[in-house]
Design an enzyme around this catalytic site. Sequence first.
Site, mmCIF file in Angstrom:
data_model
loop_
_atom_site.group_PDB
_atom_site.id
_atom_site.type_symbol
_atom_site.label_atom_id
_atom_site.label_comp_id
_atom_site.label_asym_id
_atom_site.label_seq_id
_atom_site.Cartn_x
_atom_site.Cartn_y
_atom_site.Cartn_z
ATOM 1 N N GLY A 39 3.464 0.988 10.430
ATOM 2 C CA GLY A 39 3.213 0.279 11.681
ATOM 3 C C GLY A 39 2.771 -1.151 11.420
ATOM 4 O O GLY A 39 3.201 -2.089 12.089
ATOM 5 N N GLU A 55 0.829 -1.206 0.000
ATOM 6 C CA GLU A 55 0.000 0.000 0.000
ATOM 7 C C GLU A 55 0.867 1.261 0.000
ATOM 8 O O GLU A 55 1.787 1.333 0.793
ATOM 9 C CB GLU A 55 -0.919 0.017 1.225
ATOM 10 C CG GLU A 55 -1.861 1.200 1.155
ATOM 11 C CD GLU A 55 -2.852 1.257 2.309
ATOM 12 O OE1 GLU A 55 -2.920 0.325 3.115
ATOM 13 O OE2 GLU A 55 -3.559 2.268 2.385
ATOM 14 N N HIS A 87 -6.816 -2.408 14.981
ATOM 15 C CA HIS A 87 -6.954 -1.559 13.787
ATOM 16 C C HIS A 87 -6.843 -2.388 12.500
ATOM 17 O O HIS A 87 -7.705 -2.298 11.619
ATOM 18 C CB HIS A 87 -5.870 -0.479 13.823
ATOM 19 C CG HIS A 87 -5.886 0.462 12.669
ATOM 20 N ND1 HIS A 87 -6.474 1.702 12.725
ATOM 21 C CD2 HIS A 87 -5.395 0.337 11.403
ATOM 22 C CE1 HIS A 87 -6.339 2.301 11.549
ATOM 23 N NE2 HIS A 87 -5.684 1.498 10.723
ATOM 24 N N GLU A 88 -5.803 -3.198 12.413
ATOM 25 C CA GLU A 88 -5.617 -3.966 11.167
ATOM 26 C C GLU A 88 -6.742 -4.979 10.993
ATOM 27 O O GLU A 88 -7.225 -5.204 9.879
ATOM 28 C CB GLU A 88 -4.252 -4.657 11.135
ATOM 29 C CG GLU A 88 -3.051 -3.731 11.346
ATOM 30 C CD GLU A 88 -3.053 -2.476 10.498
ATOM 31 O OE1 GLU A 88 -3.563 -2.503 9.359
ATOM 32 O OE2 GLU A 88 -2.545 -1.428 10.973
ATOM 33 N N ASN A 122 -3.236 -6.557 4.932
ATOM 34 C CA ASN A 122 -3.431 -7.487 3.805
ATOM 35 C C ASN A 122 -4.464 -8.562 4.159
ATOM 36 O O ASN A 122 -4.439 -9.119 5.248
ATOM 37 C CB ASN A 122 -2.118 -8.179 3.475
ATOM 38 C CG ASN A 122 -0.964 -7.215 3.455
ATOM 39 O OD1 ASN A 122 -0.963 -6.278 2.686
ATOM 40 N ND2 ASN A 122 -0.015 -7.413 4.350
ATOM 41 N N HIS A 161 -9.896 -3.298 9.716
ATOM 42 C CA HIS A 161 -9.829 -2.988 8.286
ATOM 43 C C HIS A 161 -10.474 -4.106 7.443
ATOM 44 O O HIS A 161 -10.854 -3.866 6.303
ATOM 45 C CB HIS A 161 -8.376 -2.867 7.823
ATOM 46 C CG HIS A 161 -7.842 -1.467 7.849
ATOM 47 N ND1 HIS A 161 -8.525 -0.391 7.331
ATOM 48 C CD2 HIS A 161 -6.658 -0.962 8.304
ATOM 49 C CE1 HIS A 161 -7.785 0.707 7.471
ATOM 50 N NE2 HIS A 161 -6.657 0.395 8.063
HETATM 51 N N1 B3K Z 1 -3.105 0.719 5.614
HETATM 52 C C1 B3K Z 1 -1.750 0.733 6.095
HETATM 53 C C2 B3K Z 1 -1.019 1.930 5.600
HETATM 54 C C3 B3K Z 1 0.327 1.653 5.112
HETATM 55 C C4 B3K Z 1 0.840 2.816 4.334
HETATM 56 C C5 B3K Z 1 2.276 2.821 4.070
HETATM 57 N N2 B3K Z 1 2.762 1.666 3.364
HETATM 58 C C6 B3K Z 1 -1.696 0.614 7.575
HETATM 59 C C7 B3K Z 1 -2.907 1.059 8.299
HETATM 60 O O1 B3K Z 1 -3.267 2.198 8.327
HETATM 61 O O2 B3K Z 1 -3.579 0.232 8.841
HETATM 62 ZN ZN ZN Z 2 -5.280 1.715 8.784
#
Ligand code: B3K
Ligand code: ZN
Length: 843
Positions: free
Chosen positions: A265, A125, A301-302, A269, A305
């Site tokens: 952080g 990303e 958080h992840e 995926n 998503h």
């Molecule tokens: N969606 C990723 C963002 C990473 C951007 C830089 N490679 C992490 C996050 O916000 O959950």
């Molecule tokens: Zn995020």
Amino acid sequence: MPALKEIFRKDYQAPDFWVTDVSLKFILNPNATLVTTELKLSKNSETTSRTLVLNGTEHSQLLSLRINDTAVALDDIQYLEHDIHLKDLQDDELTVTLSNQLDPANNSALEGLYLSNNIFCSDCEPEGFRNITYYPDRPDIMARYTVTIIADKATCPVLLSNGNLVEAKDLDNGLHQAIWHDPFPKPSYLFALVAGDLGYIEDKHIRPDDSPVQLRIYAAHNEVDQCHYALGALKRAMKWDEDRFNLVCDVDQYNIVAIHDFNGGAMENKGLNIFNAKYVLANSEIATDTDFETIESIIGHEYFHNWTGNRVTCRDWFQLSLKEGLTVFRDQEFTSDLRHRGLKRIDDVKMLRNYQFPEDAGRLKHPIRPDSYVEMRNFYTTTVYEKGAEVVRLYQTILGEEGFKKGLTHYLTKFDGTAATCDDFLTAMAEANNQNMDGFEHWYSQAGTPRVQVIKEMTDEGVKITFKQFLSPEGSNLQPQWIPIRFSLIGNTDQIIYEDTFILKTWVDTITIPCKEKDIALSLLRDFSAPVILDYPYTEEELMKIAFFETDYFSRWEAAQRYLSALIASDKPVEDKKAKFIAPLEDFFEACRLEPSFYALFFTLPDPISIQSTTAEKDLAKIWQQRFDLMQYSAKIYEKDWLEIYQSHMIGNASARDLKNSVLNYLATLPNHEITVTKQYESATNMTDRMAALRASVLNNHSTAKILLTNFLEKYQSYPSVVDKWFALQVSSPYITIKMLNHLRHHKEFNSHNPNRVRSLLGALGQNKVALYQQPLQFYPWLLDNIMMIDKINPQVAARLATPFSQLDFLKKSDQDAIRNIVKAQLSSQLSNNLAEQLSKSL
Ligand code: B3K
Ligand code: ZN
């Protein structure tokens, strides 16, 4: 410097071809990885042209290309920069096959496929997938992926990608192969691959329909025992999303991998989150209480998503806040529900004010949905994330918790499996609640922090309150924003006699509350109900009333901070501040035992930069000194009381540690308590206490600081995240010098290829405002030189480190000019687009 190419939101066009299925085959090798890609394409009936754009970069070497059964000669391929343009494709359904070669071992930018400690890993990303293969690398194209990974079995026993493992088998010559299939169509930025010699721990989450999700966390073998906390956090996150939003995990295997060299952080995926090891590995010996909370929130958080970002993704990168603001809001709510809502709100507001407000006031300011960018990577900002989360919170404040939930459910149902926009989210919220929200959209398009001026008048009818909003720059074509203001009135008997939420939708508005009492205190912006700067001339009496008698945590803390800021900034000798600081403080010595964590925040004086931005005093060095004097004075006068609180919280939970360590900061200002600090350092049984002691020692320039620092590094040398703390702490000292910086920069533990280590040095210096203020012409050029050195290795990391150059307003005017001249002189050097964008916008 070559002109920077800007991309505009208004120029969005749907692609001519969709990708329905992707087959990828990797034959992994550190310096020569072979990638074969097969794309099934389908014409977008809504466009008339027939061009397929396959994005690429200089990092991948194209070896072959076929359209259906026809090979295309490499010399005949048309490129625009590094992108392949295949024009006039006549078939509505077609297959493009290509092969290319990569050099993961030399990918120091850590984007696409790279090696970290001999582990192959990916980070895509927003636009890293084009480093892996030629592909229409844009989030509105969602396809099903099948990934075959072939590697040496001895060095790469673990082969992971998104989705489900459909086949694993041994091949000749010591190779083996795994095939993964992800049934969920996804944008390319969610692709992931990990391969290497990793261990794992596992557990299960049981869904409401009783079906299990297999959970695994992978890490280096010697780090696997540090993954238990993160695994527990993942289970808590899954349960919370079911309970709070009825959102259930949709994959049967959910893997997380901890990687030491990582730009961000963590990355969400699909089914295979890749994490910066710093946000996974923890036990009480190496992680502080704050680290545990941070890890839990990032794991959450992840995971969150998976719905807000993966199931519904972004149509284009300008919409980034659609998934990030929303997911930050969700992780904030997760922490609030699991821990302490009031304290979490204070932490979040502190973070917003310390990082986002300066960005919104600086030269890189942009709306949460930007209108243009040169490098999208530069827009993963605290504005898009944290201000974005505040804007999402506004919906909840306006529509209520149930209304918000209804809106979110409607949004996710309506746009499931698609790529959406911020406007779609607003429409869904309004539709689900049957509300006209016209005007709310300005939060997405207007940059800057609104200022709200409040005037209170006592009239015969009651308390008349006038609200006015100001957006900057004034006189431009800006529209008033929707600003909900929660407020209360505290009456003569110190009780809350009225509370309400007023939504300011126009430039000026007024309300009158029938109330006959005199001496009422008006408590505004309870729970920090909108991300604005409040301009209201609180009297000292009002602030005291709020600090003592409000029920809202944020308001109590805020009132105390305002009161203390004014006191610290005042020029009176410290002895004269006694009555005002010490006397009220005494009242909290007993109360603090009931809510140690809250009072730990209460006792922590506002930091110098926030005093500078909220009072008339602009000399940061003076503020720092006056703040120190007040702490030391209070430590002297109340030494016995502080010591008593300190000692009675020696043993206890995280909350007790918070209070004890905030009190330690007072004691540490007294020379006779160097020994208290050293003793705590030596006898600490956890990282929270050990780090607090080390910090107190370093930040107060104790004579023992050096010895403790040496001891700390020896003890924790094999824990990278702890060594990062060791660097960052020294750099954040107001006593830092160029000599010390150079020493750290050339220290054997410094590694310019590891983003965490680089940030612990250069990032920490950019945040050390007191030092920067005192010697700007030494520190800024040093910082710039080193950022430019990093730019050659990792442009994404370098560009982020350059943000301090866009926020110079806290310095003396002459220093600002001098620094901008230094930046200007460097713009003619060879800079990456990333860094060039940040620096040129900073001028
Ligand atoms: N969606 C990723 C963002 C990473 C951007 C830089 N490679 C992490 C996050 O916000 O959950
Ligand atoms: Zn995020």
